[in-house]
Design a protein around this motif. Structure first.
Motif, mmCIF file in Angstrom:
data_model
loop_
_atom_site.group_PDB
_atom_site.id
_atom_site.type_symbol
_atom_site.label_atom_id
_atom_site.label_comp_id
_atom_site.label_asym_id
_atom_site.label_seq_id
_atom_site.Cartn_x
_atom_site.Cartn_y
_atom_site.Cartn_z
ATOM 1 N N TYR A 1 3.791 -38.446 -11.531
ATOM 2 C CA TYR A 1 2.354 -38.578 -11.290
ATOM 3 C C TYR A 1 2.215 -38.901 -9.805
ATOM 4 N N PRO A 2 2.433 -37.897 -8.927
ATOM 5 C CA PRO A 2 2.564 -38.148 -7.483
ATOM 6 C C PRO A 2 1.348 -38.774 -6.831
ATOM 7 N N GLU A 3 0.149 -38.361 -7.239
ATOM 8 C CA GLU A 3 -1.048 -38.928 -6.615
ATOM 9 C C GLU A 3 -1.130 -40.433 -6.858
ATOM 10 N N LYS A 4 -0.847 -40.849 -8.075
ATOM 11 C CA LYS A 4 -0.889 -42.274 -8.410
ATOM 12 C C LYS A 4 0.207 -43.035 -7.681
ATOM 13 N N ASP A 5 1.414 -42.463 -7.671
ATOM 14 C CA ASP A 5 2.549 -43.137 -7.022
ATOM 15 C C ASP A 5 2.293 -43.339 -5.536
ATOM 16 N N ILE A 6 1.787 -42.292 -4.871
ATOM 17 C CA ILE A 6 1.535 -42.380 -3.436
ATOM 18 C C ILE A 6 0.406 -43.367 -3.144
ATOM 19 N N ALA A 7 -0.642 -43.330 -3.967
ATOM 20 C CA ALA A 7 -1.774 -44.232 -3.764
ATOM 21 C C ALA A 7 -1.351 -45.688 -3.912
ATOM 22 N N SER B 1 -1.520 -35.402 -13.677
ATOM 23 C CA SER B 1 -2.562 -35.831 -12.738
ATOM 24 C C SER B 1 -3.357 -37.016 -13.280
ATOM 25 N N SER B 2 -2.948 -37.534 -14.457
ATOM 26 C CA SER B 2 -3.617 -38.697 -15.036
ATOM 27 C C SER B 2 -2.684 -39.337 -16.053
ATOM 28 N N ASP B 3 -2.999 -40.553 -16.432
ATOM 29 C CA ASP B 3 -2.201 -41.252 -17.444
ATOM 30 C C ASP B 3 -2.261 -40.526 -18.778
ATOM 31 N N THR B 4 -3.419 -39.974 -19.102
ATOM 32 C CA THR B 4 -3.575 -39.247 -20.368
ATOM 33 C C THR B 4 -2.697 -38.002 -20.380
ATOM 34 N N GLN B 5 -2.702 -37.259 -19.264
ATOM 35 C CA GLN B 5 -1.840 -36.084 -19.169
ATOM 36 C C GLN B 5 -0.373 -36.481 -19.313
ATOM 37 N N SER B 6 -0.006 -37.566 -18.690
ATOM 38 C CA SER B 6 1.376 -38.043 -18.765
ATOM 39 C C SER B 6 1.783 -38.298 -20.208
ATOM 40 N N LYS B 7 0.899 -38.936 -20.966
ATOM 41 C CA LYS B 7 1.182 -39.237 -22.368
ATOM 42 C C LYS B 7 1.390 -37.962 -23.183
ATOM 43 N N PHE B 8 0.517 -36.987 -22.993
ATOM 44 C CA PHE B 8 0.617 -35.751 -23.774
ATOM 45 C C PHE B 8 1.821 -34.910 -23.362
ATOM 46 N N LEU B 9 2.169 -34.925 -22.089
ATOM 47 C CA LEU B 9 3.340 -34.176 -21.641
ATOM 48 C C LEU B 9 4.619 -34.748 -22.245
ATOM 49 N N ARG B 10 4.694 -36.057 -22.355
ATOM 50 C CA ARG B 10 5.861 -36.676 -23.007
ATOM 51 C C ARG B 10 5.907 -36.313 -24.476
ATOM 52 N N MET B 11 4.752 -36.307 -25.110
ATOM 53 C CA MET B 11 4.687 -35.917 -26.522
ATOM 54 C C MET B 11 5.113 -34.461 -26.706
#
Length: 217
Positions: free
Chosen positions: A118-124, A100-110
């Protein structure tokens, strides 16, 4: 057909599961909430109640046997992070986790996610681009630099042949298909554009944006 485990049956998980099932994939769904799974048990043959933050739950599900494991939890990032990490440790082949955020994305990859959505960002972003460009019908980002866009044919292309326009030489873009009504074709160099054509082009996002903004009809 792929075997896919979906963890978390919120709105995002439900939509993903529904579409994957329509595409004839073998779907297994899991959620910690009994009422959620009970409501979906008639739709999905493999529907389980379980806490996937517990390693034994994932072992019982046999996560290594799935082609893809999707962590679709929306309201508990700590759970999403821990489940992603456990899936990686247990040998899941491919893990897709929702952020749900760029920070979450980074930690999930780690933590071990093979891919993060990141659907909300992609759709926006997609809505903003389409609102800004009235000539743009749809687009798909390939990466941060390139995209495939469907646009109404620019007015200065109408009646001219693809070879005459020299789009690759001038703009470094390629026309990959043309749609007119229900007919779709891959145009040759002698193809002459018609006023009702929709054109599929591939190129850098900056160049493509200049074309559909400059050529609004």
């Amino acid at each position: 057909m792929k075997t896919i485990l979906i963890i978390g049956m919120g709105e995002f998980g439900k939509h993903v599961a529904k579409k994957l099932k329509e595409l004839n994939n073998d779907i297994c769904i899991v959620d910690i909430k009994k009422d959620v799974i009970n409501a979906l048990s008639n739709t999905y043959e493999n529907a389980y109640i379980g806490n996937c933050m517990q390693e034994q739950t994932l072992l019982d599900l046999g996560v290594k046997n799935f082609d893809i494991c999707i962590v679709a939890i929306s309201d508990n990032f700590q759970a999403s992070l821990e489940i992603t990490s456990l899936l990686k440790e247990l040998g899941a082949k491919y893990i897709i986790s929702k952020a749900s955020s760029d920070t979450q994305s980074k930690f999930l990859r780690m933590a071990g996610a093979s891919e993060v959505v990141y659907p909300e960002k992609d759709i926006a972003e997609k809505m903003a681009v389409k609102c800004d460009a009235s000539n743009l019908i749809d687009f798909v980002k390939i990466n941060d630099e390139y995209e495939i866009s469907e646009i109404h044919v620019p007015k200065d292309w109408v009646g001219r042949a693809l070879s005459e326009l020299n789009l690759r030489g001038k703009f470094n873009i390629n026309v990959i298909a043309v749609k007119n009504g229900e007919k779709v074709e891959i145009p040759g160099p002698n193809y002459s554009f018609k006023k009702d054509d929709n054109v599929f082009i591939i190129g850098t996002s900056k160049i493509v944006a200049k074309i559909y903004k400059k050529s609004r009809i």
